[in-house]
Design an enzyme around this catalytic site. Structure first.
Site, mmCIF file in Angstrom:
data_model
loop_
_atom_site.group_PDB
_atom_site.id
_atom_site.type_symbol
_atom_site.label_atom_id
_atom_site.label_comp_id
_atom_site.label_asym_id
_atom_site.label_seq_id
_atom_site.Cartn_x
_atom_site.Cartn_y
_atom_site.Cartn_z
ATOM 1 N N HIS A 20 87.257 -18.386 -44.891
ATOM 2 C CA HIS A 20 87.482 -18.696 -43.466
ATOM 3 C C HIS A 20 86.219 -19.335 -42.925
ATOM 4 C CE1 HIS A 20 89.202 -17.196 -39.344
ATOM 5 N NE2 HIS A 20 88.497 -18.317 -39.211
ATOM 6 N N HIS A 22 85.130 -23.010 -40.902
ATOM 7 C CA HIS A 22 85.443 -24.320 -40.296
ATOM 8 C C HIS A 22 84.240 -25.216 -40.543
ATOM 9 C CE1 HIS A 22 88.811 -22.587 -37.896
ATOM 10 N NE2 HIS A 22 88.086 -21.499 -38.027
ATOM 11 N N HIS A 200 95.481 -18.818 -38.059
ATOM 12 C CA HIS A 200 94.740 -17.880 -37.225
ATOM 13 C C HIS A 200 95.777 -17.120 -36.405
ATOM 14 C CE1 HIS A 200 91.339 -20.359 -38.262
ATOM 15 N NE2 HIS A 200 90.518 -19.749 -37.431
ATOM 16 N N GLU A 203 93.646 -12.948 -33.313
ATOM 17 C CA GLU A 203 92.218 -12.974 -32.967
ATOM 18 C C GLU A 203 92.115 -12.557 -31.494
ATOM 19 O OE1 GLU A 203 90.399 -16.894 -32.982
ATOM 20 O OE2 GLU A 203 88.359 -16.057 -33.058
ATOM 21 N N ASP A 281 83.285 -17.995 -40.443
ATOM 22 C CA ASP A 281 84.029 -18.714 -39.398
ATOM 23 C C ASP A 281 83.292 -19.988 -38.951
ATOM 24 O OD1 ASP A 281 86.207 -19.157 -37.776
ATOM 25 O OD2 ASP A 281 85.810 -17.536 -36.379
ATOM 26 N N ASP A 282 82.322 -19.851 -38.043
ATOM 27 C CA ASP A 282 81.551 -20.994 -37.529
ATOM 28 C C ASP A 282 80.076 -20.597 -37.519
ATOM 29 O OD1 ASP A 282 83.871 -22.770 -36.491
ATOM 30 O OD2 ASP A 282 84.283 -20.803 -35.626
HETATM 31 N N1 HPA Z 1 89.571 -19.363 -33.722
HETATM 32 C C1 HPA Z 1 90.354 -20.389 -33.410
HETATM 33 N N2 HPA Z 1 89.985 -21.639 -33.592
HETATM 34 C C2 HPA Z 1 88.794 -21.900 -34.140
HETATM 35 C C3 HPA Z 1 87.947 -20.891 -34.486
HETATM 36 C C4 HPA Z 1 88.359 -19.542 -34.268
HETATM 37 O O1 HPA Z 1 87.670 -18.543 -34.565
HETATM 38 N N3 HPA Z 1 86.839 -21.483 -34.994
HETATM 39 C C5 HPA Z 1 87.038 -22.796 -34.972
HETATM 40 N N4 HPA Z 1 88.230 -23.069 -34.448
HETATM 41 ZN ZN ZN Z 2 88.414 -19.533 -37.560
#
Ligand code: HPA
Ligand code: ZN
Length: 343
Positions: A20, A22, A200, A203, A281-282
């Site tokens: 996971h 991006h 996703h 969340e 994630d990021d």
């Molecule tokens: N959630 C949804 N969209 C996203 C995320 C996330 O954590 N990171 C980058 N795009």
């Molecule tokens: Zn994500």
């Protein structure tokens, strides 16, 4: 022996997959400024520090606004190459042996950058990553759920020219109000063309969105999935089916999905028999790559070496590698455990 030090060493050395991630979320401020200069693009903030100081978010949308703005410095194939290469070097330094990487084609095609430019840049890096470091990878373009599904369908059609480079399609961006059901037809079309699917869900959105992702989008994995824990029947279903959850602790903390890391549901997920994995994630926005995610959670939840080892195994079990490849790497992890304990 310093317990934290040995835990850190154990985490650093254990073979891991990241599922996971991006790629646009790996763009560090230093490279963002470099690309802005290269492409003659103005960034609102005047310095790297000012940019980092802006990385405080109360929810997913506040993050997304900054994240999409950051992606605007990516123009040429070389820009996508450089961004992806910076991630690969980081992944290599953290013993990530396999990465399944998201990218957001519409974030770029919506501002006039062609799908071909984006995927060619990323894919060229991934070829070089395998040649130089032996890191294997899969590519997962994500549809933006807060955009019209017609645009997702166009993206799917563009992607079909690169069928051999793409393993699955995903769904990301602003979750609440954009349920998986909105993308039922697009996902059906992707499945019919032979792609796998992930999404996703849960969340910020409710457990119901996780059910929709499973039942309507036929996903092979749920990304995040935190709110699954609100629905006992869903927890039982996830445990029985072993549909994996790709969990991202630092992201959850920074986007206020959890109040504190001590409140993170990971341990409860594991105790409920769910197939969970840890991911970043990021990382450029949330303050840590995959090892930092393991470490902060290990410290906050007092994870044992056995639990950390299970999470590393899970990262491969939940991957899109074939069964043979999984077996080889699981053996490697078991050998790593033995050699670490005999040190
Ligand atoms: N959630 C949804 N969209 C996203 C995320 C996330 O954590 N990171 C980058 N795009
Ligand atoms: Zn994500």
């Amino acid at each position: 022996m310093n317990v934290n030090k040995s835990l850190g060493e154990f985490i650093k050395g254990i073979p891991k997959a990241e599922l996971h991630l991006h790629i646009e979320g790996t763009l560090e401020p230093e490279l963002m400024f470099e690309l802005a200069k290269r492409n003659n693009i103005k960034i609102r903030q005047n310095s790297i520090q000012e940019l980092r100081d802006a990385y405080h978010f109360n929810n997913l949308q506040e993050f997304l606004d900054i994240y999409y703005e950051g992606a605007s410095v990516l123009i040429t194939e070389q820009d996508f190459y450089d961004m992806t290469w910076a991630y690969i070097e980081k992944a290599h330094s953290q013993n990530v042996l396999h990465a399944e990487i998201f990218f957001d084609p519409q974030t770029h095609t919506n501002r006039g950058i062609s799908f071909d430019t984006v995927i060619n840049g990323i894919h060229r890096t991934l070829d070089d990553a395998e040649a130089k470091f032996g890191i294997t990878s899969k590519l997962i373009p994500c549809f933006l759920r807060d955009v019209d599904p017609k645009s997702a369908m166009e993206t799917l059609n563009q992607a079909c020219a690169y069928k051999n480079w793409i393993t699955a399609f995903g769904l990301d961006s602003a979750e609440v109000g954009n349920p998986p059901s909105k993308f039922k037809e697009v996902f059906k079309s992707a499945l019919d063309k032979g792609f796998l699917t992930v999404a996703h869900a849960g969340e910020e959105g409710p457990a119901e969105y996780v059910w929709e992702a499973i039942n309507l989008l036929k996903v092979s994995r749920i990304d995040h999935g935190n709110h699954s824990m609100d629905d006992e029947t869903l927890v039982k279903h996830l445990s029985k089916t072993q549909i994996p959850l790709t969990v991202c602790p630092l992201s959850n903390l920074k986007l206020k999905v959890v109040k504190s890391l001590e409140d993170h549901p990971l341990k409860k997920m594991m105790k409920s028999g769910l197939l969970v994995t840890l991911n970043s994630d990021d990382p450029a926005y949330f303050g840590g790559y995959v090892n930092e995610n393991y470490l902060v959670l290990a410290e906050s939840l007092a994870l044992t070496i056995e639990e950390i080892s299970q999470l590393a195994k899970n990262s491969f079990l939940a991957s899109f590698l074939d069964e043979n490849e999984k077996e080889i790497i699981i053996k490697k992890i078991e050998e790593y455990n033995i050699s670490f304990h005999s040190k």
